[in-house]
Design a protein around this motif. Structure first.
Motif, PDB file in Angstrom:
ATOM      1  N   ARG A   1     -10.747  -9.319  -6.149  1.00  0.00           N
ATOM      2  CA  ARG A   1     -10.106  -8.379  -5.467  1.00  0.00           C
ATOM      3  C   ARG A   1      -8.494  -8.801  -5.172  1.00  0.00           C
ATOM      4  O   ARG A   1      -7.729  -8.167  -5.228  1.00  0.00           O
TER       5      ARG A   1
ATOM      6  N   PHE B   1      -5.141  -6.952  -6.410  1.00  0.00           N
ATOM      7  CA  PHE B   1      -4.268  -6.271  -5.604  1.00  0.00           C
ATOM      8  C   PHE B   1      -2.794  -6.783  -5.825  1.00  0.00           C
ATOM      9  O   PHE B   1      -1.706  -6.392  -5.506  1.00  0.00           O
TER      10      PHE B   1
ATOM     11  N   TYR C   1       0.212   4.618  -7.139  1.00  0.00           N
ATOM     12  CA  TYR C   1      -0.544   3.457  -6.639  1.00  0.00           C
ATOM     13  C   TYR C   1      -2.245   3.990  -7.056  1.00  0.00           C
ATOM     14  O   TYR C   1      -2.934   3.145  -7.389  1.00  0.00           O
TER      15      TYR C   1
ATOM     16  N   LEU D   1       0.254  -3.688  -6.938  1.00  0.00           N
ATOM     17  CA  LEU D   1      -0.695  -2.783  -5.714  1.00  0.00           C
ATOM     18  C   LEU D   1       0.254  -3.343  -4.432  1.00  0.00           C
ATOM     19  O   LEU D   1       0.233  -2.521  -3.480  1.00  0.00           O
ATOM     20  N   GLN D   2       0.027  -4.429  -4.130  1.00  0.00           N
ATOM     21  CA  GLN D   2       0.621  -5.053  -2.945  1.00  0.00           C
ATOM     22  C   GLN D   2       2.048  -4.762  -2.670  1.00  0.00           C
ATOM     23  O   GLN D   2       2.362  -4.593  -1.536  1.00  0.00           O
TER      24      GLN D   2
ATOM     25  N   VAL E   1      -4.629   2.172  -9.608  1.00  0.00           N
ATOM     26  CA  VAL E   1      -6.001   1.638  -9.581  1.00  0.00           C
ATOM     27  C   VAL E   1      -7.202   1.860 -10.303  1.00  0.00           C
ATOM     28  O   VAL E   1      -7.945   1.346 -10.875  1.00  0.00           O
TER      29      VAL E   1
ATOM     30  N   GLU F   1       2.011  -0.972  -1.792  1.00  0.00           N
ATOM     31  CA  GLU F   1       1.648  -0.638  -0.303  1.00  0.00           C
ATOM     32  C   GLU F   1       2.429  -1.461   0.840  1.00  0.00           C
ATOM     33  O   GLU F   1       2.858  -0.567   1.457  1.00  0.00           O
TER      34      GLU F   1
END
Length: 513
Positions: free
Chosen positions: A346, A350, A326, A364-365, A330, A368
């Motif tokens: 943004r 994500f 992750y 990324l979502q 980024v 996480e």
């Protein structure tokens, strides 16, 4: 350990303040200034930049190179963050403490006088022996001068090349409205293998299953096994139509262990990040990163993620792997696409930025909220990341891990003294990251007079991870604070059941230049 000495190059000007002139005059120190840092820490760079501006020589002890110093440093300072700065035996604190001290001219003069004229006393921190530094590239035998890694070839990489040169990859219609582009049926693949390799059908089916198991190809329907029939369709992972930043032809090597690969990717991206941070630590030259040779090596390494085996990894291995990936993603995405500067960007960042990992695409979502939070809805999400039939659900943690919120980013004014996570010590490292985050006032501050606790907005956005109400959240915070005044104050407020909680605004400032 790096010893940095600077010679005076500013001409004394009468208009300068007395304390500034004093520092410039007195450069030969009998004492010692020591600063403890980690690679890629902007707060460390700002402190070192100020020391250089003041022309004060210092010893930089990088805790990535000297991890044996971490625990003694925490015991000595009562802090779990870096930088930590000492003038002889006097502990200054972190970057903010140092910057404030410089403004207090009279007190700062006294410290400079002491370190200039007084040798380090026995109680002053002693820099470690350079010969005890940890070798950063643990497995040099795997390295190859050209860029990368020598490896054991995977015979199925050669098979993929042969499949791509055949005529079985086409667009296939499945029902009235679905077209599977660049796909092949299980039946066509088996027919081709039988003919091309002159083997029996059962062996050809096994090879088809190996292509799926090794993540060279994946099923376009819900069943995970390879089926020898004309209505079961498959696609090579490298042919996926996706925005994934590591799409394309992958490595021809046997898949590397997931935790090892994630660690190496994270180390390389941290090296890049540290190399292209401005001297004051306030900005990152993302364009420079993108043009560097090391970044090209990093891009090659990300292709190995396509076939990494992570489904059967332990909980600890998954946590370390996905945190490292992750954080690396980024930075990779910021280099590739530029920083996100508004709410819409943004959101896209994500939800659209992604890697192919183990044959499937992860944003990324997804990492996480789907993996590390055990498939919980994130900020603004109407649905869980993974549906019941989503194959990625098998990779997700069975129970969420609240500590990941303090490892995915370094949003506080100081950094935990570790940035690359390992499965062997993952909980120790995550607890250290949480303590470091909550140590700062932007993580947690207490106003006893007004019975008011102010927390990072992260604890509001993901409140269900920490408790079902304000008291449970504050109990969680209390349990993860280091021993000290803040912990005692929160304990008192909890005992009296008299407190109110509010949250700091989240700083979305971009650090690009």
């Amino acid at each position: 350990m790096i010893r940095i000495w600077f010679n005076s190059f500013f001409r004394k000007v009468e208009s300068k303040t007395r304390w500034r002139s004093l520092i410039i005059e007195k450069m030969d120190l009998k004492g010692r200034i020591v600063i403890y840092t980690i690679t890629g820490c902007p707060h460390c760079l700002r402190a070192k930049s100020k020391l250089r501006e003041l022309e004060l020589p210092y010893t930089d002890v990088n805790l990535d190179n000297f991890p044996q110093c971490r625990e003694p440093l925490a015991e000595r300072t009562g802090k779990n963050t870096v930088p930590q700065i000492f003038f002889n035996a006097t502990h200054i604190g972190g970057n903010d403490d140092f910057q404030k001290l410089v403004e207090e001219k009279e007190n700062f003069e006294k410290l400079v006088e002491d370190v200039k004229n007084t040798p380090p006393p026995p109680e002053a921190p002693v820099p470690p022996d350079p010969s005890t530094a940890v070798e950063q590239d643990q497995d040099k035998s795997k390295k190859d001068e050209s860029s990368g890694f020598s490896c054991e070839p995977d015979e199925y990489a050669k098979l993929v090349k042969e499949i791509k040169s055949s005529d079985i990859i086409q667009n296939h219609r499945a029902g009235l409205f679905t077209v599977h582009k660049n796909s092949f049926s299980g039946n066509d693949l088996v027919d081709w293998i039988v003919k091309a390799k002159a083997i029996d059908r059962s062996k050809a089916i096994e090879m088809g299953q190996q292509l799926v198991d090794r993540h060279y190809a994946h099923s376009l329907s819900k069943h995970p096994e390879f089926l020898d029939n004309p209505s079961s369709f498959y696609r090579l992972v490298e042919d996926e139509e996706t925005s994934a930043l590591n799409v394309g032809a992958g490595s021809e090597c046997l898949a590397r262990p997931a935790v090892e690969l994630a660690r190496d990717l994270r180390k390389l991206i941290l090296k890049l990040y540290g190399s292209f941070l401005s001297e004051d630590g306030k900005a990152v030259d993302y364009k420079g990163i993108g043009q560097s040779e090391d970044f090209q090596k990093y891009l090659e390494m990300t292709r190995d993620l396509q076939r990494v085996q992570i489904e059967d990894a332990s909980r600890e291995e998954k946590i370390a792997f996905f945190i490292n990936i992750y954080n690396a993603l980024v930075i990779h995405a910021t280099v590739k696409n530029g920083p996100a500067v508004n709410i819409w960007q943004r959101y896209k960042f994500f939800n659209k930025v992604r890697y192919i990992i183990g044959g499937y695409s992860y944003s990324l979502q997804d990492i996480e909220n789907g993996i590390l939070r055990a498939n919980r809805k994130g900020i603004g999400m109407l649905f869980k990341p993974f549906g019941k039939s989503d194959p990625r659900l098998k990779v997700a943690l069975q129970k969420h891990e609240p500590l990941i919120h303090f490892a995915l980013v370094c949003g506080a004014k100081s950094c935990p003294p570790i940035k690359t996570y390992t499965s062997e010590r993952i909980y120790d490292q995550l607890n250290l990251a949480a303590k470091s985050f909550l140590e700062g006032d932007d993580g947690c501050s207490v106003d006893m007079e007004n019975h008011h606790v102010k927390l990072s907005k992260i604890l509001k956005w993901y409140g269900e991870d920490f408790g079902s109400n304000d008291e449970e959240v504050l109990l969680w915070v209390h349990e993860h604070l280091r021993e000290g005044d803040k912990k005692s104050q929160i304990a008192e407020l909890l005992a009296e059941k008299s407190f109110k909680i509010s949250y700091w605004p989240y700083d979305w400032a971009v650090n690009a230049k």
